[in-house]
Design a protein around this motif. Sequence first.
Motif, mmCIF file in Angstrom:
data_model
loop_
_atom_site.group_PDB
_atom_site.id
_atom_site.type_symbol
_atom_site.label_atom_id
_atom_site.label_comp_id
_atom_site.label_asym_id
_atom_site.label_seq_id
_atom_site.Cartn_x
_atom_site.Cartn_y
_atom_site.Cartn_z
ATOM 1 N N ASP A 1 40.212 50.492 50.147
ATOM 2 C CA ASP A 1 38.850 50.041 49.851
ATOM 3 C C ASP A 1 38.134 49.707 51.151
ATOM 4 N N PRO A 2 36.832 49.933 51.206
ATOM 5 C CA PRO A 2 36.077 49.493 52.370
ATOM 6 C C PRO A 2 36.183 47.971 52.518
ATOM 7 N N VAL A 3 35.986 47.463 53.706
ATOM 8 C CA VAL A 3 36.149 46.051 53.987
ATOM 9 C C VAL A 3 35.315 45.182 53.050
ATOM 10 N N LEU A 4 34.079 45.545 52.795
ATOM 11 C CA LEU A 4 33.202 44.699 51.993
ATOM 12 C C LEU A 4 33.348 44.922 50.495
ATOM 13 N N ASP A 5 34.127 45.885 50.070
ATOM 14 C CA ASP A 5 34.335 46.140 48.654
ATOM 15 C C ASP A 5 35.497 45.281 48.192
ATOM 16 N N ARG A 6 35.216 44.271 47.379
ATOM 17 C CA ARG A 6 36.257 43.370 46.930
ATOM 18 C C ARG A 6 37.014 43.943 45.733
ATOM 19 N N GLY A 7 36.776 45.194 45.399
ATOM 20 C CA GLY A 7 37.526 45.832 44.342
ATOM 21 C C GLY A 7 37.062 45.487 42.948
ATOM 22 N N ARG A 8 35.940 44.823 42.817
ATOM 23 C CA ARG A 8 35.434 44.430 41.505
ATOM 24 C C ARG A 8 34.260 45.308 41.162
ATOM 25 N N HIS A 9 34.200 45.704 39.938
ATOM 26 C CA HIS A 9 33.060 46.469 39.447
ATOM 27 C C HIS A 9 32.641 45.891 38.109
ATOM 28 N N VAL A 10 32.406 44.575 38.097
ATOM 29 C CA VAL A 10 32.035 43.905 36.859
ATOM 30 C C VAL A 10 30.525 43.781 36.710
ATOM 31 N N CYS A 11 29.802 44.005 37.786
ATOM 32 C CA CYS A 11 28.348 43.860 37.747
ATOM 33 C C CYS A 11 27.726 45.253 37.697
ATOM 34 N N PRO A 12 27.188 45.647 36.531
ATOM 35 C CA PRO A 12 26.663 47.001 36.405
ATOM 36 C C PRO A 12 25.592 47.342 37.433
ATOM 37 N N ALA B 1 20.209 19.902 42.007
ATOM 38 C CA ALA B 1 20.747 21.250 41.851
ATOM 39 C C ALA B 1 22.027 21.184 41.017
ATOM 40 N N ARG B 2 22.207 22.160 40.146
ATOM 41 C CA ARG B 2 23.410 22.229 39.299
ATOM 42 C C ARG B 2 24.422 23.133 40.003
ATOM 43 N N VAL B 3 25.414 22.487 40.637
ATOM 44 C CA VAL B 3 26.363 23.206 41.484
ATOM 45 C C VAL B 3 27.780 23.000 40.959
ATOM 46 N N GLY B 4 28.488 24.099 40.755
ATOM 47 C CA GLY B 4 29.893 24.035 40.380
ATOM 48 C C GLY B 4 30.759 24.292 41.585
ATOM 49 N N VAL B 5 31.887 23.606 41.645
ATOM 50 C CA VAL B 5 32.864 23.825 42.706
ATOM 51 C C VAL B 5 34.134 24.352 42.049
ATOM 52 N N LEU B 6 34.535 25.540 42.447
ATOM 53 C CA LEU B 6 35.732 26.179 41.914
ATOM 54 C C LEU B 6 36.872 26.021 42.910
ATOM 55 N N GLY B 7 37.893 25.288 42.510
ATOM 56 C CA GLY B 7 39.034 25.011 43.382
ATOM 57 C C GLY B 7 38.966 23.579 43.862
ATOM 58 N N LEU B 8 39.928 22.759 43.460
ATOM 59 C CA LEU B 8 39.872 21.325 43.769
ATOM 60 C C LEU B 8 40.939 20.899 44.767
ATOM 61 N N GLY B 9 41.244 21.800 45.692
ATOM 62 C CA GLY B 9 42.091 21.428 46.820
ATOM 63 C C GLY B 9 41.278 20.565 47.778
ATOM 64 N N ARG B 10 41.770 20.398 48.965
ATOM 65 C CA ARG B 10 41.119 19.516 49.939
ATOM 66 C C ARG B 10 39.671 19.918 50.225
ATOM 67 N N SER B 11 39.411 21.209 50.453
ATOM 68 C CA SER B 11 38.036 21.615 50.785
ATOM 69 C C SER B 11 37.128 21.559 49.556
ATOM 70 N N GLY B 12 37.665 21.824 48.366
ATOM 71 C CA GLY B 12 36.860 21.710 47.153
ATOM 72 C C GLY B 12 36.427 20.273 46.896
ATOM 73 N N VAL C 1 40.720 30.360 46.398
ATOM 74 C CA VAL C 1 40.417 31.038 45.137
ATOM 75 C C VAL C 1 40.217 32.530 45.417
ATOM 76 N N PRO C 2 40.930 33.394 44.692
ATOM 77 C CA PRO C 2 40.775 34.838 44.937
ATOM 78 C C PRO C 2 39.385 35.331 44.544
ATOM 79 N N GLY C 3 38.898 36.318 45.267
ATOM 80 C CA GLY C 3 37.560 36.860 45.015
ATOM 81 C C GLY C 3 37.405 37.499 43.655
#
Length: 185
Positions: free
Chosen positions: A6-17, A46-57, A119-121
């Motif tokens: 895969d190209p560097v910027l292609d995260r392998g997802r095609h969920v967004c039409p 602002a309504r902000v969600g944080v995904l991943g509650l490790g130290r940086s989250g 968190v994986p992309g």
Amino acid sequence: GEQDRDPVLDRGRHVCPSLDFNPEAAVRMMVRGLELLPRGGQWKGARVGVLGLGRSGRAALRLLARQGADGSAFDDRIDSATLDALHDEGLGHVNPEPARDGSAALVQELDVLVVSPGVPGNHPMVAASEVAGVVVISELELAWRCIRGDVIAVTGTNGKSTTVTLIHDFLEARSEEHTSELQSH
């Protein structure tokens, strides 16, 4: 071989039409979303969600609380250690929700999703956010958007400490009216 990667910027997802069908429209939509994000600490309400509650989250949640944002917390694994860490860091008011359960419904109430580095992309909540038009950023970008002033960031595998120290020393030696602050992450 090389052509199978895969190209560097292609995260392998095609969920967004729109991304698959019209990449230019997808980029315009993303840029418009990023332009709407505050720079310099204007996150109140602002309504902000944080995904991943490790130290940086957890650090992102503390920063959002100081900025007046309405922060929500999500993680794949919410156990007593996670809840204890939130409580110990003054985030006892945060009620974390499981991230994989109903991701599409969870993101509908968000303006921005901050994703922790572990968190994986291809996480379902990231994909659901992209489909819903919720802007997805890293905790590093959140911190940058809360800083007033210029930032020089150095990334990479080797030599960051040396490079940052040299930049800091150069700026300190060249500027009498401006200060620089050396930070590490």
